[in-house]
Every structure is written in structure tokens, then in C-alpha cells.
Scaffold this active site. Structure first.
Site, PDB file in Angstrom:
ATOM      1  N   LYS A  22       0.890  -1.305   0.036  1.00  0.00           N
ATOM      2  CA  LYS A  22       0.104   0.108   0.085  1.00  0.00           C
ATOM      3  C   LYS A  22       0.814   1.138   0.024  1.00  0.00           C
ATOM      4  CE  LYS A  22      -1.751   1.760   4.085  1.00  0.00           C
ATOM      5  NZ  LYS A  22      -1.438   3.131   4.101  1.00  0.00           N
ATOM      6  N   ASN A  23       1.839   1.312   0.916  1.00  0.00           N
ATOM      7  CA  ASN A  23       2.624   2.503   1.061  1.00  0.00           C
ATOM      8  C   ASN A  23       3.316   2.751  -0.213  1.00  0.00           C
ATOM      9  OD1 ASN A  23       1.591   2.954   3.315  1.00  0.00           O
ATOM     10  ND2 ASN A  23       3.143   2.595   4.623  1.00  0.00           N
ATOM     11  N   ARG A 102      -4.276  10.798   4.793  1.00  0.00           N
ATOM     12  CA  ARG A 102      -3.170  11.691   4.677  1.00  0.00           C
ATOM     13  C   ARG A 102      -2.289  11.702   3.551  1.00  0.00           C
ATOM     14  NH1 ARG A 102       0.367  14.526   8.412  1.00  0.00           N
ATOM     15  NH2 ARG A 102       2.585  14.441   7.832  1.00  0.00           N
ATOM     16  N   CYS A 126      -5.160   8.405   9.703  1.00  0.00           N
ATOM     17  CA  CYS A 126      -5.046   7.642  11.103  1.00  0.00           C
ATOM     18  C   CYS A 126      -4.825   8.656  12.292  1.00  0.00           C
ATOM     19  CB  CYS A 126      -4.051   6.596  11.192  1.00  0.00           C
ATOM     20  SG  CYS A 126      -4.399   4.928  10.239  1.00  0.00           S
ATOM     21  N   ARG A 131       0.916  14.742  13.674  1.00  0.00           N
ATOM     22  CA  ARG A 131       1.500  14.467  11.961  1.00  0.00           C
ATOM     23  C   ARG A 131       1.324  15.846  11.146  1.00  0.00           C
ATOM     24  NH1 ARG A 131      -1.167   8.900   9.762  1.00  0.00           N
ATOM     25  NH2 ARG A 131       1.053   8.833   8.899  1.00  0.00           N
ATOM     26  N   PRO A 132       2.038  16.900  11.428  1.00  0.00           N
ATOM     27  CA  PRO A 132       2.128  18.044  10.803  1.00  0.00           C
ATOM     28  C   PRO A 132       2.795  17.949   9.271  1.00  0.00           C
ATOM     29  CG  PRO A 132       3.931  18.064  12.413  1.00  0.00           C
ATOM     30  CD  PRO A 132       3.055  16.924  12.589  1.00  0.00           C
ATOM     31  N   VAL A 133       2.557  19.034   8.528  1.00  0.00           N
ATOM     32  CA  VAL A 133       2.980  19.082   7.161  1.00  0.00           C
ATOM     33  C   VAL A 133       4.357  19.920   7.244  1.00  0.00           C
ATOM     34  CG1 VAL A 133       0.967  18.183   6.141  1.00  0.00           C
ATOM     35  CG2 VAL A 133       1.271  20.664   6.495  1.00  0.00           C
ATOM     36  N   LYS A 172      14.039  15.738  10.292  1.00  0.00           N
ATOM     37  CA  LYS A 172      13.440  14.715  10.949  1.00  0.00           C
ATOM     38  C   LYS A 172      12.945  13.981   9.694  1.00  0.00           C
ATOM     39  CE  LYS A 172       9.549  13.445  13.883  1.00  0.00           C
ATOM     40  NZ  LYS A 172       8.464  13.750  14.488  1.00  0.00           N
ATOM     41  N   VAL A 173      13.504  12.681   9.726  1.00  0.00           N
ATOM     42  CA  VAL A 173      13.136  11.913   8.797  1.00  0.00           C
ATOM     43  C   VAL A 173      11.693  11.593   8.348  1.00  0.00           C
ATOM     44  CG1 VAL A 173      13.421   9.560   7.576  1.00  0.00           C
ATOM     45  CG2 VAL A 173      15.317  10.254   9.136  1.00  0.00           C
ATOM     46  N   SER A 174      11.174  11.923   7.282  1.00  0.00           N
ATOM     47  CA  SER A 174       9.890  11.845   6.690  1.00  0.00           C
ATOM     48  C   SER A 174       9.616  11.042   5.514  1.00  0.00           C
ATOM     49  CB  SER A 174       9.113  13.343   6.586  1.00  0.00           C
ATOM     50  OG  SER A 174       8.015  13.090   5.898  1.00  0.00           O
ATOM     51  N   ASP A 317       5.094   0.822  11.890  1.00  0.00           N
ATOM     52  CA  ASP A 317       3.901   0.045  11.161  1.00  0.00           C
ATOM     53  C   ASP A 317       3.800  -1.319  11.710  1.00  0.00           C
ATOM     54  OD1 ASP A 317       2.828   2.414  10.210  1.00  0.00           O
ATOM     55  OD2 ASP A 317       3.307   1.866   8.224  1.00  0.00           O
ATOM     56  N   ILE A 339       8.470   7.381  16.678  1.00  0.00           N
ATOM     57  CA  ILE A 339       8.181   7.924  15.368  1.00  0.00           C
ATOM     58  C   ILE A 339       6.544   9.012  15.468  1.00  0.00           C
ATOM     59  CG2 ILE A 339       7.335   7.725  12.898  1.00  0.00           C
ATOM     60  CD1 ILE A 339      10.103   6.502  13.542  1.00  0.00           C
ATOM     61  N   ARG A 409      -8.497  -0.608   5.085  1.00  0.00           N
ATOM     62  CA  ARG A 409      -7.782   0.461   4.306  1.00  0.00           C
ATOM     63  C   ARG A 409      -6.412  -0.193   3.911  1.00  0.00           C
ATOM     64  NH1 ARG A 409      -6.116   4.760   7.862  1.00  0.00           N
ATOM     65  NH2 ARG A 409      -4.866   5.138   6.150  1.00  0.00           N
TER      66      ARG A 409
HETATM   67  C1  UD1 Z   1       4.407   6.846   6.225  1.00  0.00           C
HETATM   68  C2  UD1 Z   1       3.625   5.692   6.071  1.00  0.00           C
HETATM   69  C3  UD1 Z   1       3.118   5.325   7.505  1.00  0.00           C
HETATM   70  C4  UD1 Z   1       4.372   5.119   8.291  1.00  0.00           C
HETATM   71  C5  UD1 Z   1       5.289   6.298   8.496  1.00  0.00           C
HETATM   72  C6  UD1 Z   1       6.461   5.930   9.189  1.00  0.00           C
HETATM   73  C7  UD1 Z   1       2.430   5.831   3.897  1.00  0.00           C
HETATM   74  C8  UD1 Z   1       1.357   6.038   3.220  1.00  0.00           C
HETATM   75  N1  UD1 Z   1       2.510   6.033   5.249  1.00  0.00           N
HETATM   76  O1  UD1 Z   1       3.608   7.878   6.594  1.00  0.00           O
HETATM   77  O2  UD1 Z   1       2.328   4.205   7.399  1.00  0.00           O
HETATM   78  O3  UD1 Z   1       3.702   4.774   9.758  1.00  0.00           O
HETATM   79  O4  UD1 Z   1       5.524   6.718   7.065  1.00  0.00           O
HETATM   80  O5  UD1 Z   1       7.050   5.078   8.922  1.00  0.00           O
HETATM   81  O6  UD1 Z   1       3.479   5.728   3.425  1.00  0.00           O
HETATM   82  N2  UD1 Z   1       6.430  14.711  10.470  1.00  0.00           N
HETATM   83  C9  UD1 Z   1       6.668  16.102  10.920  1.00  0.00           C
HETATM   84  N3  UD1 Z   1       6.440  17.136   9.788  1.00  0.00           N
HETATM   85  C10 UD1 Z   1       6.147  16.647   8.594  1.00  0.00           C
HETATM   86  C11 UD1 Z   1       5.974  15.491   8.155  1.00  0.00           C
HETATM   87  C12 UD1 Z   1       5.926  14.242   9.124  1.00  0.00           C
HETATM   88  O7  UD1 Z   1       6.951  16.352  11.944  1.00  0.00           O
HETATM   89  O8  UD1 Z   1       6.042  17.526   7.602  1.00  0.00           O
HETATM   90  C13 UD1 Z   1       6.620  13.776  11.539  1.00  0.00           C
HETATM   91  C14 UD1 Z   1       5.363  12.994  11.621  1.00  0.00           C
HETATM   92  O9  UD1 Z   1       4.486  13.557  12.625  1.00  0.00           O
HETATM   93  C15 UD1 Z   1       5.914  11.367  12.089  1.00  0.00           C
HETATM   94  C16 UD1 Z   1       7.300  11.543  11.686  1.00  0.00           C
HETATM   95  O10 UD1 Z   1       7.475  12.975  11.237  1.00  0.00           O
HETATM   96  O11 UD1 Z   1       6.253  11.872  13.683  1.00  0.00           O
HETATM   97  C17 UD1 Z   1       7.380  10.677  10.537  1.00  0.00           C
HETATM   98  O12 UD1 Z   1       6.353  10.707   9.758  1.00  0.00           O
HETATM   99  P1  UD1 Z   1       6.530  10.446   7.973  1.00  0.00           P
HETATM  100  O13 UD1 Z   1       7.646   9.525   8.022  1.00  0.00           O
HETATM  101  O14 UD1 Z   1       6.236  11.739   7.422  1.00  0.00           O
HETATM  102  O15 UD1 Z   1       5.177   9.578   7.992  1.00  0.00           O
HETATM  103  P2  UD1 Z   1       4.138   9.350   6.512  1.00  0.00           P
HETATM  104  O16 UD1 Z   1       4.941   9.663   5.359  1.00  0.00           O
HETATM  105  O17 UD1 Z   1       2.821  10.228   6.918  1.00  0.00           O
END
Ligand code: UD1
Length: 430
Positions: A22-23, A102, A126, A131-133, A172-174, A317, A339, A409
Site C-alpha cells: 500500500k505504502n 493523509r 489515522c 502529523r504536521p506538514v 527529521k526523517v519523513s 507500522d 516515530i 484500508r
Molecule cells: C508513512 C507511512 C506510514 C508510516 C510512516 C512512518 C505511507 C502512506 N504512510 O507515513 O504508514 O507509519 O511513514 O514510517 O507511506 N512529520 C513532521 N512534519 C512533517 C511530516 C512528518 O513532523 O511535515 C513527522 C510525523 O508527525 C511523524 C514523523 O515525522 O512523527 C514521520 O512521519 P512520516 O515519515 O512523514 O510519515 P508518513 O509519510 O505520513
């Protein structure tokens, strides 16, 4: 609303076909916005999140053609889907669509790169943390985008000549922001350098697909990714990689119930650290020609401490599922979630089955019990809900998992896959 009834106690034996991830599928589908040619994706799982994203992409002008196809002897139901976005008809991603998932926020990258503008609602998804952007916005700004938040939407505009290559170091890793940066930078003028990038296999899969479309991305899978912008991307054919979270979930289910199951069509390398934790907990894992064979090793379930981390660390996950497994261990284990700040909602539901878990900040202490007892439980998010299924498989008597839409989902034909291996699992539609 559908529920799942599990009568626990059966061992799992047989073959479980692992679906496309899915991801990985979600960002790959979004990449179809980057080209006017056809992007064909094979092995796309049939999931509620995929259907939701199809609606969102349709709103932007993507034509979708689906080839239903049964694959492999284990009959995975993943499909081949052709995506064609001749023109982007709408650069607005509305609240009604984005708030449901999201990952749909990620369309901001391709819309901005191809059309020079996007208005995208702030996301939902979820409820596992705030989960900010901010990382998405900072990253896109490094490519020259002008951004403002207005009425719950992000308004994004590229410079008149289009996005420009830039340098961005993630604080931070995203995973999501890495996907978006790779997509946006692929069509930028000049070269982009991303540091502290996510290294998840899904990032590598997206980079491979984008490169097949003509992008010039190097370093995906490491923390430093370089993207040389190109003026346009073409179509491609790409196979979605196997779902490592589904793989880990069923591996933990077998470690929990005992038995002998081959997870067909998946690879050990995708799980890395998580596989080691499953081995230490009491399963023998062997790489076979058709996939991963999981057998309980006869020593019962051993307590193992894990800390969730970005790849290659233990995935967040799989945290809930591993906790379910640890509820039956022969000692005390600790699980630390680094995370997401609010990803322990399954704890109180596991307690309803007799688990002994205490929380202190981001750490859970799990004292193994000799048996769980079935009860009605409530699924609270995608991965938490499947942890309740795992616990129910080993619990005595009947467990009723409510709010199954969370499971739909992210897990393709879960009850069918488990039933074929001998579990007593049934979906009840009211
Ligand atoms: C993806 C996965 C999700 C998984 C997560 C972490 C998909 C569809 N979803 O979610 O299943 O649990 O990776 O492996 O692939 N953060 C910020 N600011 C931002 C973006 C993120 O602070 O702008 C924080 C988040 O709140 C979280 C951390 O960074 O604490 C990691 O989030 P992120 O890796 O971005 O998760 P997703 O991509 O949403």
C-alpha cells in the site's frame, strides 16, 4: 458496519500470498500526475486507500483503466492499473477528499511541479499523532515555491519559470516528504540535493519508477538523494514492490499461533531489523524460492525489546502487531515508539483480552501472560486493528473486532488469507 469474528486457538499452516505494498502503491499512483503519458502499475493492492486515491486522482484529471487479474498460484488479487493524465484539469485537492487519507496531501508535489500551482487541503488519516506538514512546506520552499495557509488549505505557487533545484536537509526523517521532494524536484530546473532523506524500500521503489519515467534520481535508499531536474517525464510500466508490513504482520501471526506458513512473493531484505526481532521472539525464518517460510521454533515466545525507528530500524507500522505477540511471551518486554507520539491506542484493547501492559511516556512494558481470552474489541487505526486480530488468533474463545473499515484500508482479503491457513475468522456484515 462490518466486524470480524475470530475463534482463537488454531495454528496457521499453508501459503499466504503477499500483496503489493500500500505504502508504495500510493506515491506511485500520485506520480502519474507528473506525465501526460500512461503510467502502468502492476501488483496494485485492492484496498480502500487505493480506491480513495483513485477518486482523488480522477478529480485532477487522471483517467484510470483497471485490468483485474489473478496472480500466482496463491491467487493474490492485486491488479494492473493504467493511469493517464493528459492534462491536469484541477489543481485543487479539496478537504472532502484529502481529509480521509493523509497520503493524498502528497499530490501537492506533482501539481506544483507540472502546473506551477496547487491548492491542497491539510490532511487527515489515522489518529496516531499530530502529523504536521512543516517538512513538506520547508522542502518545497527550498525548491522556490511560495506557500501560504488559507482556510485549512495550503496554497502553493512555483516561480514563473517553474520550480528550481535546491538543497534541503530534513531535520527529521519523513517518508512522505521525501516522496514529495523527489517528485517535485524531478521536474525542477537544475539539481536538488536532499539530505537526511527517508531510506524506506518504498522510497527506493518510487525512485525506480520515476527513473523509468525519465527522471534522474541517484542515491534513493541512502540518506542523500540527488535529483537532476528534467523538462518532462514519460510513461512507464512498473511493478509495486511486496508489502513489508503485511509480510511482518503475518510472520508475527505465525510466531503467535505456531504453525508453518510460506509468505509468497516477498523478500527478507524488505524487513531487515523487524525480521531479526521476529526470529528472536521465537520463529525460524527461511528465505525460500517462493518467499519467506515462517515456522515457530519450539521455544515458545521469548520477550524481545524493540524501539521503532526509520528504516532500516524496526518499523512503527509493526509496533502494534509486535506488542500483540509480546503479550504471550514468557517474560517482560519493552516497546518504545519514537516515530508517532500517540500510537498506543491498541494497549487498552489488548488489555480487554487479558494482556498486561503499562505505559510510561513513549515506552510500553509488556508482561507476558500464559493465555489471552476472547472479547469484543474496537479497531482504532489501521495497524492497531490488525494487532487485535493477531491477539484474537491466539486467544481462547471468541474475539469480535469492531470497526473493520480500518483493516480494509491496508490489508487485502485478510480474513480469506488467514482462513485458508486454518484460522477460524469470519466477516460479519450487519
Ligand atoms: C508513512 C507511512 C506510514 C508510516 C510512516 C512512518 C505511507 C502512506 N504512510 O507515513 O504508514 O507509519 O511513514 O514510517 O507511506 N512529520 C513532521 N512534519 C512533517 C511530516 C512528518 O513532523 O511535515 C513527522 C510525523 O508527525 C511523524 C514523523 O515525522 O512523527 C514521520 O512521519 P512520516 O515519515 O512523514 O510519515 P508518513 O509519510 O505520513
Amino acid at each position: 458496519m462490518d466486524r470480524i469474528r475470530i475463534r482463537g486457538g488454531n495454528k496457521l499452516n499453508g501459503i499466504i500470498p503477499i500483496s503489493g505494498a500500500k505504502n508504495a502503491a500510493l506515491p506511485l499512483m500520485i506520480a502519474s500526475l507528473l506525465t501526460s503519458d500512461t503510467l502502468t502499475l502492476e501488483n496494485v493492492p485492492h484496498l480502500a486507500d487505493v480506491e480513495q486515491l483513485l477518486r482523488i486522482l480522477g478529480n485532477h484529471g487522471v483517467d484510470v483503466a483497471v485490468n483485474g487479474r489473478r496472480e500466482s498460484q496463491g491467487e493474490s488479487y492485486s491488479r494492473t492499473i493504467h493511469f493517464t493524465c493528459r492534462t491536469i484539469v484541477d489543481t485543487v485537492a479539496p478537504y472532502e477528499l484529502v481529509s480521509k487519507m493523509r497520503a493524498s496531501f502528497w499530490v501537492i508535489g506533482p501539481l506544483l511541479a507540472r502546473e506551477g500551482q496547487a491548492r491542497v487541503s491539510l490532511p487527515g488519516g489515522c489518529a496516531i499523532g499530530t502529523r504536521p506538514v512543516d517538512l513538506f512546506l520547508d522542502g518545497l520552499q527550498a525548491l522556490g515555491a511560495k506557500l501560504e495557509i488559507d482556510g485549512g488549505y495550503v496554497n502553493a505557487t512555483a516561480p514563473s519559470g517553474g520550480l528550481v533545484g535546491g538543497h534541503y536537509t530534513f531535520p527529521k526523517v519523513s517518508v512522505g516528504a521525501t516522496h514529495v521532494m523527489m517528485m517535485a524536484a524531478s521536474l525542477a530546473n537544475g539539481t536538488t540535493l536532499i539530505e537526511n532523506a527517508a531510506r524506506e524500500p518504498e522510497v527506493v521503489d518510487l525512485a525506480r519508477c520515476l527513473n523509468a519515467m525519465g527522471a534522474k534520481i541517484a542515491g534513493a535508499g541512502t540518506s542523500t538523494i540527488t535529483i537532476e531536474g528534467v523538462t518532462s517525464l514519460s510513461g512507464a510500466r512498473h511493478r509495486v514492490l511486496p508489502d513489508r508490513i503485511e509480510t511482518g504482520t503475518y510472520a508475527m501471526a505465525v510466531a503467535m499461533t505456531g504453525g508453518d506458513v510460506t509468505l509468497e512473493g516477498t523478500e527478507a531484505a524488505l524487513l531487515d531489523n523487524a525480521l531479526e526481532a521476529i526470529r528472536m521472539a521465537g520463529a525460524t525464518v527461511t528465505d525460500t524460492e517462493s518467499g519467506l517460510r515462517i515456522v515457530r521454533n519450539g521455544n515458545g515466545i521469548q520477550p524481545v525489546d524493540v524501539v521503532t525507528e526509520p528504516f532500516p530500524g524496526f518499523p512503527t507500522d509493526l509496533q502494534a502487531q509486535f506488542m500483540a505477540l509480546m503479550t504471550r511471551s514468557s517474560g517482560v518486554s519493552h516497546i518504545t515508539e519514537t516515530i508517532f507520539e500517540n500510537r498506543f491506542m491498541h494497549v487498552q484493547e489488548l488489555a480487554r483480552l487479558g494482556a498486561r501492559i503499562s505505559l510510561s511516556g513513549q515506552m510500553a512494558r509488556i508482561e507476558g501472560v500464559s493465555g489471552l481470552k476472547g472479547a469484543p474489541v474496537m479497531a482504532t487505526d489501521l495497524r492497531a486493528s490488525v494487532s487485535l486480530v493477531i491477539a484474537g488468533l491466539a486467544a481462547e474463545g471468541e474475539t469480535l473486532v469492531n470497526r473493520v473499515y480500518h483493516l480494509d484500508r491496508g490489508f487485502e482479503r485478510l480474513e480469506e488469507k488467514l482462513t485458508r491457513c486454518g484460522a477460524d475468522v469470519e466477516r460479519i456484515s450487519d
